[in-house]
Design a protein around this motif. Structure first.
Motif, PDB file in Angstrom:
ATOM      1  N   GLU A   1       0.888  -1.179   0.063  1.00 52.46           N
ATOM      2  CA  GLU A   1       0.013  -0.096  -0.077  1.00 52.46           C
ATOM      3  C   GLU A   1       0.989   1.365  -0.017  1.00 52.46           C
ATOM      4  O   GLU A   1       0.600   2.213  -0.571  1.00 52.46           O
ATOM      5  N   LEU A   2       1.823   1.155   0.849  1.00 52.36           N
ATOM      6  CA  LEU A   2       2.853   2.319   0.935  1.00 52.36           C
ATOM      7  C   LEU A   2       4.358   1.783   0.848  1.00 52.36           C
ATOM      8  O   LEU A   2       4.441   0.883   1.732  1.00 52.36           O
ATOM      9  N   ALA A   3       5.196   2.481   0.168  1.00 51.12           N
ATOM     10  CA  ALA A   3       6.510   2.308   0.449  1.00 51.12           C
ATOM     11  C   ALA A   3       7.486   3.589   0.679  1.00 51.12           C
ATOM     12  O   ALA A   3       7.127   4.515  -0.057  1.00 51.12           O
ATOM     13  N   ILE A   4       8.192   3.324   1.538  1.00 56.96           N
ATOM     14  CA  ILE A   4       8.680   4.670   1.996  1.00 56.96           C
ATOM     15  C   ILE A   4      10.547   4.333   1.861  1.00 56.96           C
ATOM     16  O   ILE A   4      11.058   3.775   2.508  1.00 56.96           O
ATOM     17  N   PRO A   5      11.105   5.034   0.921  1.00 54.26           N
ATOM     18  CA  PRO A   5      12.406   5.122   0.675  1.00 54.26           C
ATOM     19  C   PRO A   5      13.104   5.878   1.643  1.00 54.26           C
ATOM     20  O   PRO A   5      12.974   7.012   2.306  1.00 54.26           O
TER      21      PRO A   5
ATOM     22  N   LEU B   1      25.356  13.784   1.665  1.00 51.64           N
ATOM     23  CA  LEU B   1      26.232  13.137   2.449  1.00 51.64           C
ATOM     24  C   LEU B   1      26.554  11.784   2.102  1.00 51.64           C
ATOM     25  O   LEU B   1      27.704  10.990   2.689  1.00 51.64           O
ATOM     26  N   GLY B   2      25.775  11.163   1.251  1.00 48.71           N
ATOM     27  CA  GLY B   2      25.946   9.817   0.540  1.00 48.71           C
ATOM     28  C   GLY B   2      26.231   9.722  -0.997  1.00 48.71           C
ATOM     29  O   GLY B   2      26.852  10.396  -1.141  1.00 48.71           O
ATOM     30  N   ARG B   3      25.441   9.004  -1.382  1.00 45.90           N
ATOM     31  CA  ARG B   3      25.425   8.938  -2.970  1.00 45.90           C
ATOM     32  C   ARG B   3      24.089   8.960  -3.789  1.00 45.90           C
ATOM     33  O   ARG B   3      23.160   8.332  -3.127  1.00 45.90           O
ATOM     34  N   PRO B   4      23.865   9.998  -4.511  1.00 44.77           N
ATOM     35  CA  PRO B   4      22.648  10.069  -5.439  1.00 44.77           C
ATOM     36  C   PRO B   4      22.430   8.699  -6.053  1.00 44.77           C
ATOM     37  O   PRO B   4      23.228   7.989  -6.358  1.00 44.77           O
ATOM     38  N   GLY B   5      20.943   8.399  -5.993  1.00 52.28           N
ATOM     39  CA  GLY B   5      20.747   7.324  -6.757  1.00 52.28           C
ATOM     40  C   GLY B   5      20.695   6.056  -6.027  1.00 52.28           C
ATOM     41  O   GLY B   5      20.214   4.909  -6.433  1.00 52.28           O
ATOM     42  N   LYS B   6      21.190   6.212  -4.735  1.00 55.52           N
ATOM     43  CA  LYS B   6      21.402   4.914  -3.714  1.00 55.52           C
ATOM     44  C   LYS B   6      20.128   4.807  -2.517  1.00 55.52           C
ATOM     45  O   LYS B   6      19.862   6.025  -2.206  1.00 55.52           O
ATOM     46  N   LEU B   7      19.629   3.723  -2.334  1.00 54.39           N
ATOM     47  CA  LEU B   7      18.873   3.464  -1.149  1.00 54.39           C
ATOM     48  C   LEU B   7      19.651   2.813  -0.205  1.00 54.39           C
ATOM     49  O   LEU B   7      20.205   1.824  -0.468  1.00 54.39           O
ATOM     50  N   GLN B   8      19.169   2.687   1.145  1.00 59.06           N
ATOM     51  CA  GLN B   8      19.556   1.731   1.945  1.00 59.06           C
ATOM     52  C   GLN B   8      18.355   1.049   2.395  1.00 59.06           C
ATOM     53  O   GLN B   8      18.572  -0.127   3.172  1.00 59.06           O
ATOM     54  N   GLN B   9      17.217   1.763   2.476  1.00 58.86           N
ATOM     55  CA  GLN B   9      15.812   0.747   3.016  1.00 58.86           C
ATOM     56  C   GLN B   9      14.816   1.430   2.258  1.00 58.86           C
ATOM     57  O   GLN B   9      14.587   2.406   2.066  1.00 58.86           O
ATOM     58  N   ILE B  10      14.001   0.447   2.467  1.00 62.26           N
ATOM     59  CA  ILE B  10      12.623   0.978   2.088  1.00 62.26           C
ATOM     60  C   ILE B  10      11.487   0.060   2.802  1.00 62.26           C
ATOM     61  O   ILE B  10      11.728  -0.998   2.936  1.00 62.26           O
ATOM     62  N   ASP B  11      10.935   1.077   3.593  1.00 59.04           N
ATOM     63  CA  ASP B  11       9.761   0.584   4.647  1.00 59.04           C
ATOM     64  C   ASP B  11       8.559   0.267   3.749  1.00 59.04           C
ATOM     65  O   ASP B  11       8.088   1.194   2.796  1.00 59.04           O
TER      66      ASP B  11
END
Lengths: 849, 240
Positions: free
Chosen positions: A85-89, A205-215
């Motif tokens: 229903e919902l995904a939070i990057p 602070l990090g790198r564009p285009g990257k994710l570490q978690q999706i809730d």
């Protein structure tokens, strides 16, 4: 009977305050040890759990990287999956505060336009402190970040203030855009949690285009397991789809060895405390045997008398619990910093922000305190009640009984140790907890040897006057009381010596390993490296400056990734391997160093660390199965190295192999080899000047060694506290024993006085007996300590941490500990000795000498 | 240490009361005066609670009077510190008890040697053996005292009391815990040894027979002393 119980309780207290206080103190210190460790253990995970709660809220599933940060191109796939229903990057990065590099801010980048699980209120006005304020401000102000009011207060920040953080070699100025109390939303959350817009977090602070978690929040009625499996299939091997609770379980697994060892050590204090209760109950029963006999003659049943005696001890245990809980909480508060440092430095978990005392801690304290006291009293109480009233009313000496069974007890103890040794050959590696079982057997068998030791020493001690020799011989005359005290001291000493030997052996092994492996002249990394992970990288221009320095003869780079191998997170290092062979040193447990070096240079093979080898049961000739963007791939293991950098395990490949596996990526560490006769400190000064304002951490060879041992000592600081507590309980045991002995021997002391012994002579005799107790406890404890060290080094350590530790001990340290124990024993003897010396000669009218 | 008094022990108007709490007191000795010449043997008789043990405690310097004074070899021990009285007891007083009070962890010889150990006089070790020889227990010197009979235990206790060669021997019902045969044996031995050692003996007894063996018999009635006839003309001890 109940009325009599309360009357007797009052009488016991008024007739023997010192005994009562010492017994309570023994239980209290045992409880305090357990409580302090449980609170620290619980909070070590609570902080992590709080972070998850604050960030992920009530998400049903979480997608996390199983290796490096994953591409945000996976986000639409998650969102488009049926049932989602919902995904939070999210993009999480740990950054260092520029003015306090050891303090990390856990920045969480979120999509502020999406309904997140965080306490975000996009419609609130900019003046609101309970939300982000205007979203436009958060998106448009560079470096806008929401921090906790607690941190703002600590640092003296207000809304609008700016501060500098470092992420890798980049320095970034952030602005306090809002104060958000995450802790009111998730009480266990750290004050160092901060939130900013995800695109700002990625870019700055990090790198564009990257994710570490999706809730992921699921639609109502959807089976989470079905969606989890679907997502896992669709997203591929480089991510793991899990639930927030199983992430906590993962952290618990990561910490399990650390927590288990502390718990086991804390239980030793309780065990020593149980001996104290045994001893005081025994003394009380000897004193009251006629009272018990009378009650039995008047019709009290065995069960009634047993319940009465156990009830008394339970009261005592309850008071011990009430005293022990605040001591334990105080000890936990005093040590939260060192445990927190271990969590953040070694296990990369969240720091313990504030101590929370879970309700079950009180229950546990009550259970171990009262349970331990009752267990300690059970045997002597049962032994008293099983006697018939006639025997109880007649003169009886418990010591005579012990004299008779001393040999049989020792034999039983010897058989137990023999069986444990035999089992070691068969089950040592087949059952993980075997070491603890053997340790427990040792701690049970050791006290069984005590009466025979006391008898033997007493027998060989010549009668040479009213001095120390008489003190030693007196120990044998009150065998039951003195044996218990010696046994409890021996256990405390065993723990002290065993753990000290482990620490000194570990330190010495580490020193050898550091000598072998730390070969570069200067090591450079970023200030946020410890927790910053992949994002704490060195930019190309920084690398170019380092390479360009005239005195740098060779440079080695390290790219480090956290990967999941065989279900456990490990560090994989990609090394450039451009140095001459002579500059490499791999202390090998398996395989040949030269051949292994050639192999990892020339092919996609790897070296793995000893802990990884032990935990996965993989060795040379096996393959390491690695998740790569291309799927699961196997890489031959060409060597197993001794490695003490992580108990989770590490693997080493060439930088080229890492690039082939995971694509090109930045490096996080650099080792510089300088030209001969170059002063490393001068070069560091020149590099600092060439890279002004770049948040780098420069460590010379000497400095990095110091750093290694600073962290090592910090990790074992809590262990020292537990050793101290056990010793304190044992000291209470010595005091208690001597008070009991003084009370039992009133007539004997009066005899000495009537035969012309001065008070100071009796005082000296008692201090001598305290010293005798300590010496015998030391002898037995040293033997036990060596055995315990063997168990810790050869069984528990390999099973839980996976390291080879070479035994090494410092005689000077051992001697120092012995002197400390003797000094503590003498101090513990002073009060009983004073009481004994005050016994008047008139007491000789008593018949029970 | 010794004064110039012809008396080994002299009590002058000694009273000793004990506070029982609640404003109640017990007068154990009431205005007692007496003298003991060297080499004499005195039997103290009286009912239970008449003050016999208190008298011995005062004589040994274990206890102090509320009023009056106790002189041992001419020295007023009431004026001495606890430490001085203890040192005096080491050399001048020997004590024998009803319940022997031997230390179970020590051998026969060690028990006899104990006062020597306390006084730091190692040369008394050989005297311990001599005394044991005298009482016929030298062959059991190395044995544990727990293996001895009651009579043997009391003989060991007598040897211990005599070890330092005290001028005054105080015995609190020395035969009270023995059968008749052993009681006679021990009492005769006690008298014989004290005479041989030149010591003065004061002993408490409930037995007329035992009291009759003394040179003098002192009767105590509710804390008051009645010094009676010499033992050659014994009369029944009240309360015996």
């Amino acid at each position: 009977m109940l009325r009599y119980f309360f009357l007797s309780l009052r009488t016991q207290f008024s007739r023997g305050r010192s005994l009562f206080v010492l017994s309570v103190l023994g239980v209290a210190l045992g409880v305090a040890s357990v409580v302090s460790i449980q609170v620290l253990n619980d909070n070590s995970l609570a902080a992590f759990r709080g972070g998850i709660r604050a960030i992920s809220g009530d998400a049903d599933l979480t997608v996390v990287g199983a290796g490096p940060a994953f591409s945000d191109s996976l986000y639409p796939t998650v969102l488009g999956t049926r049932g989602v229903e919902l995904a939070i990057p999210l993009y999480q990065v740990a950054v260092s505060l520029a003015d306090d590099p050891e303090t990390y801010l856990e920045v969480v980048g979120v999509d502020l336009l999406a309904p997140t699980g965080l306490p975000v209120n996009p419609t609130s006005t900019p003046g609101d402190d309970d939300g982000f304020g205007a979203v436009s401000e958060a998106l448009s102000v560079p470096g806008w970040v929401a921090v906790t009011p607690a941190l703002a207060e600590d640092r003296g920040w207000s809304r609008g203030d700016t501060f500098v953080v470092s992420s890798g070699s980049r320095s970034v100025r952030l602005q306090v855009g809002a104060l958000v109390d995450f802790q009111s939303y998730a009480p266990l959350a750290s004050r160092y949690l901060a939130v900013m817009d995800i695109s700002q977090a990625q870019a700055l602070l990090g790198r564009p285009g990257k994710l570490q978690q999706i809730d992921v929040h699921l639609a109502e009625g959807v089976n989470p397991e079905d969606v989890r499996e679907t997502l896992q299939d669709e997203l591929g091997p480089m991510v793991r789809v899990t639930t927030p609770s199983s992430r906590t379980d993962d952290a618990a697994n990561l910490l399990s060895a650390f927590r288990l060892n502390l718990t086991a050590l804390s239980m030793i204090s309780l065990f020593v405390g149980m001996f104290l209760i045994f001893s005081s109950t025994q003394a009380s029963l000897v004193r009251r045997r006629r009272e018990i006999g009378l009650l039995r003659s008047l019709g009290a049943t065995r069960l009634q008398v047993l319940a009465w005696l156990i009830g008394e001890v339970a009261w005592l245990g309850l008071i011990g619990v009430a005293v022990g809980i605040p001591i334990g909480l105080f000890a936990a508060t005093q040590n939260v910093e060192v445990v927190s440092a271990t969590l953040t430095n070694i296990y990369l978990l969240s720091a313990i922000d504030s101590l929370r005392i879970p309700a079950q801690t009180y229950l546990l304290a009550a259970f171990v305190g009262i349970g331990g006291a009752v267990l300690g009293a059970l045997f002597p109480a049962w032994d008293s009640t099983r006697k018939d009233p006639r025997a109880l009313l007649s003169a009886f000496s418990v010591h005579e009984g012990t004299q008779g069974v001393a040999g049989r007890l020792a034999l039983a103890g010897g058989i137990l140790i023999g069986l444990a040794l035999l089992a070691t050959f068969f089950f040592r590696e087949s059952w993980r907890y075997f070491g603890f079982a053997v340790g427990l057997v040792l701690l049970i068998a050791l006290p069984m040897m005590t009466p025979v030791l006391v008898q033997a020493v007493s027998r060989i001690t010549p009668a040479a006057g009213f001095n120390f020799s008489l003190a030693i011989r007196n120990l044998s005359a009150r065998l039951q009381t003195t044996s218990i005290s010696i046994a409890s001291l021996a256990i405390a000493v065993s723990m002290m010596i065993g753990v000290t030997l482990l620490i000194s052996s570990f330190r010495s092994t580490l020193a050898t390993w550091v000598d072998d492996t730390i070969r570069a002249d200067i090591y450079i990394t970023t200030e946020s490296w410890v927790r910053g992970g992949e994002d704490a990288f060195l930019t190309e221009d920084v690398l170019a400056t380092l390479r360009g320095h005239g005195d740098v003869a060779a440079i080695e780079t390290l790219r480090r990734l956290s990967l999941e191998i065989e279900g456990r997170p490990i560090w994989v290092g990609g090394v450039s391997l451009t140095l001459p062979d002579s500059l490499y040193s791999f202390p090998m447990r398996e395989g040949n160093a030269r051949a292994a070096l050639e192999s990892i240079r020339a092919s996609d093979s790897c070296l793995i660390s000893e802990p990884l080898s032990r935990k996965t049961k993989l060795g040379v000739g096996d393959s390491l199965q690695v998740r790569t963007p291309r799927g699961l791939e196997r890489y031959p293991i060409v060597g197993v190295t001794y490695d003490y950098s992580s108990d989770g395990g590490t693997a080493l490949v060439s930088e080229a192999t890492m690039s082939r596996l995971f694509g090109e990526g930045p490096v996080q560490n650099v080792a510089l080899f300088l030209a001969p006769e170059t002063d490393p400190d001068e070069v560091i000064g020149e590099l600092r000047a060439a890279l002004p304002g770049v948040p780098l951490s420069y460590r010379s060879n000497r400095h990095i060694r110091e750093e290694v041992f600073r962290i090592f000592d910090q990790t074992f600081a809590i262990t020292r506290l537990l050793q101290g507590m056990a010793l304190l309980v044992a000291a209470c045991g010595i005091s208690l024993t001597l008070l009991v002995v003084a009370r039992e021997r009133v007539a004997e002391l009066a005899l000495y006085r009537s035969l012309g012994a001065l008070r100071r002579q009796i005082f000296g005799l008692f201090v001598g007996e305290g010293l005798g107790l300590a010496l015998l406890g030391l002898v037995l404890g040293t033997v036990g300590g060596f055995a315990l060290a063997g168990i810790l080094v050869y069984i528990i350590n390999p099973a839980f941490f996976g390291w080879t530790i070479r035994p090494d001990g410092s005689w000077a340290e051992w001697a120092q500990q012995c002197l400390t124990i003797l000094a503590v024993a003498v101090l513990a003897s002073l009060y009983p000795a004073l009481k004994a010396s005050r016994v008047p000669a008139q007491e000789l009218t008593r018949e029970d000498l | 240490m010794k004064g110039h008094s012809p008396y080994v022990l002299e009590l002058k108007a000694v009273s000793r009361t004990y506070d029982l709490g609640g404003g109640r007191t017990l007068r154990a000795l009431d205005d007692v005066s007496c003298r003991v010449e060297a080499g004499r043997s005195i039997a103290v008789v009286g009912r239970s609670g008449s003050g016999k043990s208190t008298l011995l405690h005062l004589a040994a310097g274990i206890d102090l009077p509320n009023t009056g004074s106790v002189h041992l070899h001419g020295r007023d021990i009431s004026q001495l510190s606890d430490s001085e009285r203890t040192r005096l007891r080491r050399t001048e007083v020997g004590l024998v008890f009803q319940f022997f009070h031997l230390l179970p962890g020590l051998s026969v010889q060690d028990n006899v040697s104990l006062p020597g150990w306390i006084a730091g006089r190692s040369q008394l070790q050989s005297r311990a053996l001599e005394l044991l020889e005298t009482v016929g227990l030298s062959d059991r010197a190395g044995q544990s005292v727990e293996k001895l009979s009651g009579g043997e235990m009391q003989r060991v206790a007598i040897c211990r009391a005599l070890l330092a060669g005290p001028r005054l021997l105080l015995a609190d019902e020395p035969t009270g815990n023995l059968d008749d045969e052993n009681a006679d044996l021990v009492m005769n031995l006690l008298l014989d040894l004290t005479r041989r050692e030149g010591s003065t003996l004061i002993y408490v007894t409930h037995s007329d027979e035992m009291a009759a063996l003394a040179d003098e018999v002192w009767h105590l009635h509710s804390g008051r002393l009645d010094i009676a006839s010499p033992a050659t003309d014994p009369r029944p001890a009240s309360g015996a």
